[in-house]
Design a protein around this motif. Structure first.
Motif, mmCIF file in Angstrom:
data_model
loop_
_atom_site.group_PDB
_atom_site.id
_atom_site.type_symbol
_atom_site.label_atom_id
_atom_site.label_comp_id
_atom_site.label_asym_id
_atom_site.label_seq_id
_atom_site.Cartn_x
_atom_site.Cartn_y
_atom_site.Cartn_z
ATOM 1 N N GLY A 61 0.816 -1.217 0.000
ATOM 2 C CA GLY A 61 0.000 0.000 0.000
ATOM 3 C C GLY A 61 0.846 1.262 0.000
ATOM 4 N N PHE A 62 0.178 2.351 0.230
ATOM 5 C CA PHE A 62 0.777 3.688 0.126
ATOM 6 C C PHE A 62 1.969 3.880 1.070
ATOM 7 N N ILE A 63 1.705 3.852 2.366
ATOM 8 C CA ILE A 63 2.758 4.185 3.324
ATOM 9 C C ILE A 63 3.806 3.064 3.364
ATOM 10 N N GLY A 64 3.318 1.818 3.365
ATOM 11 C CA GLY A 64 4.228 0.680 3.446
ATOM 12 C C GLY A 64 5.214 0.620 2.293
ATOM 13 N N TYR A 76 4.325 -8.021 3.403
ATOM 14 C CA TYR A 76 3.268 -9.001 3.677
ATOM 15 C C TYR A 76 1.938 -8.297 3.430
ATOM 16 N N ASP A 77 1.215 -8.703 2.394
ATOM 17 C CA ASP A 77 0.014 -7.949 2.014
ATOM 18 C C ASP A 77 -1.005 -8.914 1.401
ATOM 19 N N ALA A 78 -2.262 -8.709 1.737
ATOM 20 C CA ALA A 78 -3.315 -9.608 1.251
ATOM 21 C C ALA A 78 -3.951 -9.119 -0.051
ATOM 22 N N TYR A 133 -8.510 -1.359 -1.014
ATOM 23 C CA TYR A 133 -7.362 -0.693 -0.376
ATOM 24 C C TYR A 133 -6.273 -0.396 -1.404
ATOM 25 N N GLY A 134 -5.174 0.213 -0.898
ATOM 26 C CA GLY A 134 -4.238 0.859 -1.822
ATOM 27 C C GLY A 134 -3.123 -0.014 -2.364
ATOM 28 N N TRP A 135 -3.241 -1.345 -2.283
ATOM 29 C CA TRP A 135 -2.172 -2.204 -2.823
ATOM 30 C C TRP A 135 -2.026 -1.978 -4.329
ATOM 31 N N ALA A 150 -0.429 -12.655 1.595
ATOM 32 C CA ALA A 150 -1.140 -13.380 2.652
ATOM 33 C C ALA A 150 -1.804 -12.374 3.585
ATOM 34 N N ASP A 151 -2.744 -12.899 4.359
ATOM 35 C CA ASP A 151 -3.571 -12.063 5.225
ATOM 36 C C ASP A 151 -3.017 -12.097 6.651
ATOM 37 N N ILE A 152 -3.076 -10.953 7.339
ATOM 38 C CA ILE A 152 -2.589 -10.950 8.734
ATOM 39 C C ILE A 152 -3.472 -11.812 9.630
ATOM 40 N N HIS A 200 3.813 -2.452 11.397
ATOM 41 C CA HIS A 200 2.460 -3.027 11.270
ATOM 42 C C HIS A 200 1.505 -1.980 10.693
ATOM 43 N N LEU A 201 1.292 -2.106 9.373
ATOM 44 C CA LEU A 201 0.482 -1.120 8.651
ATOM 45 C C LEU A 201 -0.781 -1.714 8.019
ATOM 46 N N ALA A 202 -0.836 -3.046 7.904
ATOM 47 C CA ALA A 202 -2.009 -3.648 7.252
ATOM 48 C C ALA A 202 -3.259 -3.304 8.054
ATOM 49 N N VAL A 231 -16.168 3.323 13.909
ATOM 50 C CA VAL A 231 -15.669 2.011 14.338
ATOM 51 C C VAL A 231 -14.170 1.889 14.028
ATOM 52 N N TYR A 232 -13.752 2.440 12.902
ATOM 53 C CA TYR A 232 -12.329 2.430 12.538
ATOM 54 C C TYR A 232 -11.478 3.034 13.665
ATOM 55 N N GLY A 233 -11.887 4.200 14.166
ATOM 56 C CA GLY A 233 -11.125 4.869 15.224
ATOM 57 C C GLY A 233 -11.072 4.030 16.491
ATOM 58 N N ASN A 242 -11.311 0.739 16.680
ATOM 59 C CA ASN A 242 -10.482 -0.458 16.480
ATOM 60 C C ASN A 242 -8.995 -0.135 16.316
ATOM 61 N N LYS A 243 -8.691 1.022 15.728
ATOM 62 C CA LYS A 243 -7.274 1.420 15.657
ATOM 63 C C LYS A 243 -6.735 1.674 17.073
ATOM 64 N N LEU A 244 -7.585 2.235 17.915
ATOM 65 C CA LEU A 244 -7.197 2.483 19.309
ATOM 66 C C LEU A 244 -7.007 1.157 20.055
ATOM 67 N N TYR A 282 -12.683 7.283 -0.275
ATOM 68 C CA TYR A 282 -12.946 6.758 1.083
ATOM 69 C C TYR A 282 -11.863 7.238 2.042
ATOM 70 N N TYR A 283 -10.643 7.294 1.542
ATOM 71 C CA TYR A 283 -9.520 7.829 2.314
ATOM 72 C C TYR A 283 -8.476 8.291 1.296
ATOM 73 N N GLY A 284 -7.489 9.045 1.752
ATOM 74 C CA GLY A 284 -6.497 9.585 0.809
ATOM 75 C C GLY A 284 -7.152 10.619 -0.097
HETATM 76 N N1 LIG Z 1 -2.960 7.316 4.778
HETATM 77 C C1 LIG Z 1 -3.321 7.988 5.857
HETATM 78 O O1 LIG Z 1 -3.645 9.191 5.768
HETATM 79 C C2 LIG Z 1 -3.365 7.309 7.193
HETATM 80 C C3 LIG Z 1 -3.755 8.074 8.317
HETATM 81 C C4 LIG Z 1 -3.803 7.451 9.553
HETATM 82 C C5 LIG Z 1 -3.448 6.121 9.680
HETATM 83 N N2 LIG Z 1 -3.077 5.407 8.588
HETATM 84 C C6 LIG Z 1 -2.735 3.997 8.784
HETATM 85 O O2 LIG Z 1 -1.592 3.683 8.012
HETATM 86 C C7 LIG Z 1 -1.654 2.325 7.571
HETATM 87 C C8 LIG Z 1 -1.394 2.234 6.082
HETATM 88 O O3 LIG Z 1 -2.372 2.981 5.396
HETATM 89 P P1 LIG Z 1 -2.208 3.378 3.862
HETATM 90 O O4 LIG Z 1 -2.660 4.766 3.724
HETATM 91 O O5 LIG Z 1 -0.882 2.975 3.377
HETATM 92 O O6 LIG Z 1 -3.351 2.465 3.214
HETATM 93 P P2 LIG Z 1 -3.302 1.527 1.906
HETATM 94 O O7 LIG Z 1 -4.701 1.120 1.642
HETATM 95 O O8 LIG Z 1 -2.557 2.185 0.811
HETATM 96 O O9 LIG Z 1 -2.462 0.270 2.411
HETATM 97 C C9 LIG Z 1 -3.019 -0.694 3.258
HETATM 98 C C10 LIG Z 1 -2.526 -2.051 2.771
HETATM 99 O O10 LIG Z 1 -2.928 -3.046 3.730
HETATM 100 C C11 LIG Z 1 -3.319 -4.196 3.004
HETATM 101 N N3 LIG Z 1 -4.214 -4.989 3.866
HETATM 102 C C12 LIG Z 1 -5.472 -4.648 4.277
HETATM 103 N N4 LIG Z 1 -5.977 -5.637 5.028
HETATM 104 C C13 LIG Z 1 -5.032 -6.599 5.111
HETATM 105 C C14 LIG Z 1 -4.973 -7.868 5.748
HETATM 106 N N5 LIG Z 1 -6.022 -8.339 6.430
HETATM 107 N N6 LIG Z 1 -3.842 -8.604 5.647
HETATM 108 C C15 LIG Z 1 -2.773 -8.138 4.927
HETATM 109 N N7 LIG Z 1 -2.787 -6.957 4.278
HETATM 110 C C16 LIG Z 1 -3.912 -6.196 4.362
HETATM 111 C C17 LIG Z 1 -3.998 -3.682 1.754
HETATM 112 O O11 LIG Z 1 -4.029 -4.657 0.718
HETATM 113 C C18 LIG Z 1 -3.139 -2.468 1.421
HETATM 114 O O12 LIG Z 1 -2.114 -2.795 0.510
HETATM 115 C C19 LIG Z 1 -3.002 1.797 8.020
HETATM 116 O O13 LIG Z 1 -2.813 1.058 9.214
HETATM 117 C C20 LIG Z 1 -3.809 3.043 8.304
HETATM 118 O O14 LIG Z 1 -4.786 2.824 9.299
HETATM 119 C C21 LIG Z 1 -3.044 5.972 7.345
#
Ligand SMILES: NC(=O)c1ccc[n+]([C@@H]2O[C@H](COP(=O)([O-])OP(=O)(O)OC[C@H]3O[C@@H](n4cnc5c(N)ncnc54)[C@H](O)[C@@H]3O)[C@@H](O)[C@H]2O)c1
Length: 332
Positions: A20-23, A40-42, A47-49, A66-68, A86-88, A155-157, A159-161, A197-199
């Motif tokens: 994904g984006f940040i990873g 490691y990405d599912a 999402y942003g893969w 694979a999935d976490i 841990h970003l998934a 719910v996202y907030g 669960n992230k907490l 939805y985000y970004g």
């Molecule tokens: N982008 C932001 O502005 C932002 C802000 C706050 C927090 N975050 C956090 O940063 C992290 C990364 O976000 P991002 O913006 O890169 O999003 P993203 O959607 O680009 O990347 C998320 C990646 O996680 C993978 N993923 C989702 N569920 C999975 C699972 N069950 N098993 C394995 N992989 C899985 C997706 O395939 C995707 O590639 C997330 O934890 C998000 O909550 C992002």
């Protein structure tokens, strides 16, 4: 505070959600520092893969699809690692309200699986977790700091907490260091731009580049704290190396409160074209929307010397330049 990123040379690193984006941006930087990176990405939608996110480093990283939530697979790839980012996550706030079971399954159960594995392996691995500003809810004071109460609006907030707390708890009991970086609105190259939805900033760049109207909900006077991806990657790298941040939570943001509508104007200016229209808030969005938000990064700066280096105008311009070259790989 000078940080020697060369210390990452040869280190064995796992990035969950690394396609994904940040990873993926983190992976690029880590490869440059000489680290052995496993992604490691599912590949879950929406999402942003994106395979193109690894363009230039594909041969230098191991990729595991694979999935976490798959404990057996996850354990196989956690074993032997020294640092885990841990970003998934399920990352859509509205998605979390429409499908709270999915959000809980990925963000809570998925993180619990990781915690159980780390407890069992007892290898002292360092975990850096991507937390979120969404853990706070509507602030009762600004700028938000780490002492601010948490009252998420979705719910996202929640669960992230919860995931942050699981990691800190397990780290405390089973003796592995954990850092949670609560991120604000991150933007920049390699972010998905297929939906809003985000970004959202990246989504607006696509709208402007492809001649679609940018829709602004309400008056656009909501405020946000936008932070450029390179600064976020720098924060993750520092957190992974410095023990001064261990077992603690930090806000990562620019510290600049920006009107939503001003962000839109920056996007249009950088793209050189585009148009915005005001539309009423959809009810499902309005009920979870946060009116004002900005953080202070003083605590993380004190712990690690980090401070943001890229302002919004520069960051948006760099992002637009990236998509001018690579739009075909990201556009819908
Ligand atoms: N982008 C932001 O502005 C932002 C802000 C706050 C927090 N975050 C956090 O940063 C992290 C990364 O976000 P991002 O913006 O890169 O999003 P993203 O959607 O680009 O990347 C998320 C990646 O996680 C993978 N993923 C989702 N569920 C999975 C699972 N069950 N098993 C394995 N992989 C899985 C997706 O395939 C995707 O590639 C997330 O934890 C998000 O909550 C992002």
């Amino acid at each position: 505070m000078d940080v020697d990123f060369a210390k990452l040379n040869g280190r064995k690193i796992l990035i969950t959600g690394g396609l994904g984006f940040i990873g993926s941006n983190l992976a690029h930087r880590l490869v440059r520092a000489g680290a052995h990176v496993t992604i490691y990405d599912a590949c879950l939608d929406p999402y942003g893969w994106n395979w193109f996110n690894l363009d230039g480093i594909r041969d230098n990283v191991e990729v595991v699809i694979a999935d976490i939530r798959d404990e057996v697979k996850l354990k196989e790839h956690v074993r032997g690692k020294e640092i885990i980012f841990h970003l998934a996550a399920q990352v859509g706030r509205e998605v979390s309200m429409a499908n709270p079971e999915l959000d809980t399954d990925i963000n809570c159960n998925g993180t619990i699986k990781l915690c159980k594995i780390l407890a069992e392996l007892q290898n002292g691995v360092k975990v850096v977790y991507a937390g979120s500003r969404g853990q706070i809810g509507e602030p009762i004071y600004l700028p938000v700091d780490e002492a601010h109460p948490t009252k998420p609006t979705d719910v996202y907030g929640i669960n992230k907490l919860a995931a942050e707390k699981y990691l800190l708890l397990y780290g405390h009991i089973y003796d592995f260091p954990v850092v949670s970086l609560r991120l604000n609105n991150v933007y920049g190259p390699r972010c998905q731009m297929q939906h809003g939805y985000y970004g959202i900033l990246n989504w607006f760049i696509q709208n402007a580049m492809t001649g679609r109207d940018i829709t602004v909900y309400g008056d656009g006077k909501q405020t946000r704290d936008y932070i450029y991806i390179d600064d976020v990657v720098d924060a993750f790298m520092r957190a992974s190396l410095l023990s001064t941040a261990d077992n603690d939570i930090f806000f990562i943001g620019s510290g600049v409160e920006t009107l939503f509508i001003d962000m839109v104007k920056q996007v249009i200016q950088a793209v050189g074209r585009g148009r915005y229209v005001h539309v009423p808030f959809p009810p499902e969005r309005e009920s979870i929307d946060i009116r004002k938000f900005v953080i202070t990064f003083a605590k993380f700066q004190k712990a690690t010397g980090w401070h943001p280096k890229v302002d919004l105008t520069t960051g948006v311009q760099r992002t637009v330049d990236f998509y001018r070259r690579n739009l075909e790989h990201y556009r819908s």
